[in-house]
Design an enzyme around this catalytic site. Structure first.
Site, PDB file in Angstrom:
ATOM      1  CG  ASP A  13      -2.227  -0.657   0.982  1.00 39.46           C
ATOM      2  OD1 ASP A  13      -2.479  -1.013  -0.178  1.00 39.46           O
ATOM      3  OD2 ASP A  13      -3.013  -0.807   1.936  1.00 39.46           O
ATOM      4  CE  LYS A  32      -7.797   0.475  -1.839  1.00 37.85           C
ATOM      5  NZ  LYS A  32      -7.418   0.112  -0.469  1.00 37.85           N
ATOM      6  CG  MET A  82      -7.445   8.277   7.331  1.00 37.94           C
ATOM      7  SD  MET A  82      -8.617   7.041   6.787  1.00 37.94           S
ATOM      8  CE  MET A  82      -9.344   6.534   8.316  1.00 37.94           C
TER       9      MET A  82
HETATM   10  C1  SAM Z   1      -6.157   4.467   6.250  1.00 39.58           C
HETATM   11  S1  SAM Z   1      -5.484   4.894   7.798  1.00 39.58           S
HETATM   12  C2  SAM Z   1      -4.532   3.446   8.085  1.00 39.58           C
HETATM   13  C3  SAM Z   1      -4.028   3.326   9.495  1.00 39.58           C
HETATM   14  C4  SAM Z   1      -3.099   2.146   9.665  1.00 39.58           C
HETATM   15  N1  SAM Z   1      -3.765   0.906   9.400  1.00 39.58           N
HETATM   16  C5  SAM Z   1      -2.473   2.096  11.063  1.00 39.58           C
HETATM   17  O1  SAM Z   1      -2.788   1.195  11.843  1.00 39.58           O
HETATM   18  O2  SAM Z   1      -1.620   2.961  11.331  1.00 39.58           O
HETATM   19  C6  SAM Z   1      -4.285   6.077   7.311  1.00 39.58           C
HETATM   20  C7  SAM Z   1      -4.036   7.130   8.383  1.00 39.58           C
HETATM   21  O3  SAM Z   1      -3.201   6.624   9.403  1.00 39.58           O
HETATM   22  C8  SAM Z   1      -2.360   7.644   9.898  1.00 39.58           C
HETATM   23  N2  SAM Z   1      -0.961   7.264   9.654  1.00 39.58           N
HETATM   24  C9  SAM Z   1      -0.524   6.121   9.121  1.00 39.58           C
HETATM   25  N3  SAM Z   1       0.827   6.074   9.128  1.00 39.58           N
HETATM   26  C10 SAM Z   1       1.239   7.229   9.689  1.00 39.58           C
HETATM   27  C11 SAM Z   1       2.505   7.777  10.010  1.00 39.58           C
HETATM   28  N4  SAM Z   1       3.636   7.120   9.750  1.00 39.58           N
HETATM   29  N5  SAM Z   1       2.552   8.973  10.614  1.00 39.58           N
HETATM   30  C12 SAM Z   1       1.429   9.651  10.896  1.00 39.58           C
HETATM   31  N6  SAM Z   1       0.198   9.179  10.626  1.00 39.58           N
HETATM   32  C13 SAM Z   1       0.095   7.986  10.038  1.00 39.58           C
HETATM   33  C14 SAM Z   1      -2.755   8.926   9.170  1.00 39.58           C
HETATM   34  O4  SAM Z   1      -3.751   9.577   9.928  1.00 39.58           O
HETATM   35  C15 SAM Z   1      -3.309   8.364   7.888  1.00 39.58           C
HETATM   36  O5  SAM Z   1      -4.176   9.277   7.258  1.00 39.58           O
END
Ligand code: SAM
Length: 243
Positions: A35, A57, A166
């Site tokens: 992803d 995506k 998000m």
């Molecule tokens: C679709 S969600 C997926 C979350 C993911 N499954 C998790 O457990 O971290 C995507 C959101 O996770 C957060 N996110 C994911 N990785 C991040 C990172 N390295 N730093 C900050 N926010 C992150 C952000 O808010 C982003 O918009």
């Protein structure tokens, strides 16, 4: 030969936050479907000859691309391949991992879930922010993808720590709604952009300032609301803390 799909959490970015089981599976897979939020450095762990396919995506192609990914996982596993479906953070935290697992299991395909280190906990923690502390006993992880409609922000008024994923695009609206729902406008907030990546950014502010549009931040970021943000300043000065 029977194929299998592993739904694997890649962690928030730093490859060292991958679990041992995830590493083991990645190194023995035939194909890795990864992803947008997966750090490409993780792909350096793959054995030579493993195929890696980017299936991230972009805005506006969510559903179409998801159909394509489901079809690809089905096809590859029915060919007898060992497929690693690699997702940012944990696959079951806003990751559509459960949905993919149910689809594959419905077709009789073997599935294994491999949890990952979720950004919702690890990213604040590595910036010195604990989600709970003595006196701050509750937290909620909320999607900020839509500010109005699906989420009723007044449901979160009395939860001490809010972790909004998000939520960058809607930050002004979310902050205004939280204030309207009764949260203190002076309550501290933090944004951690690209947490654990080399170009991570950490910003603190207040709910009021966010509502007024004075915080510049880009996705992906964790948007944190709560008094625990103040602890980051203290932990920052402690020896050994990463921040
Ligand atoms: C679709 S969600 C997926 C979350 C993911 N499954 C998790 O457990 O971290 C995507 C959101 O996770 C957060 N996110 C994911 N990785 C991040 C990172 N390295 N730093 C900050 N926010 C992150 C952000 O808010 C982003 O918009």
């Amino acid at each position: 030969m029977k194929g299998k799909v592993y739904i694997v959490g890649a962690g928030p970015g730093d490859p060292k936050l991958l679990t041992l089981r995830a590493l083991e599976v990645l190194q023995s897979s035939d194909v890795v479907l990864y992803d947008r939020l997966v750090n490409p450095e993780i792909l350096e762990f793959l054995k030579p000859g493993t195929k890696s396919v980017y299936v991230g995506k972009e805005a506006g192609e969510q559903e179409e691309k998801q159909e394509f990914i489901l079809g690809l996982m089905k096809e590859l596993s029915l060919e007898g391949k060992k497929v690693a479906r690699l997702k940012g953070g944990d696959p079951f935290v806003f990751g559509r991992g459960a949905e993919e697992a149910l689809y594959l299991m419905g077709l009789g395909i073997d599935v294994e879930i491999i949890p990952g280190v979720s950004s919702c906990i690890a990213v604040p923690e590595l910036s010195g922010i604990p989600l709970t502390m003595r006196g701050y006993s509750s937290f909620a992880v909320v999607s900020g993808e839509k500010c109005m409609g699906e989420v009723n922000w007044s449901d979160y008024t009395n939860i001490e720590t809010l972790v909004i994923l998000m939520g960058v695009r809607n930050r002004e609206c979310i902050a205004s709604e939280l204030i309207k729902a009764g949260r203190d406008p002076e309550e501290p907030v933090a944004f951690i952009e690209k947490g654990t990546w080399k170009d991570e950014r950490f910003i603190t502010s207040t709910l009021q300032a966010v509502a007024e549009g004075s915080v510049e931040i880009n996705p992906p970021a964790v948007f944190l609301v709560g008094r625990v943000v103040e602890i980051a300043n203290i932990l920052k000065n402690s020896k050994g803390a990463r921040c």
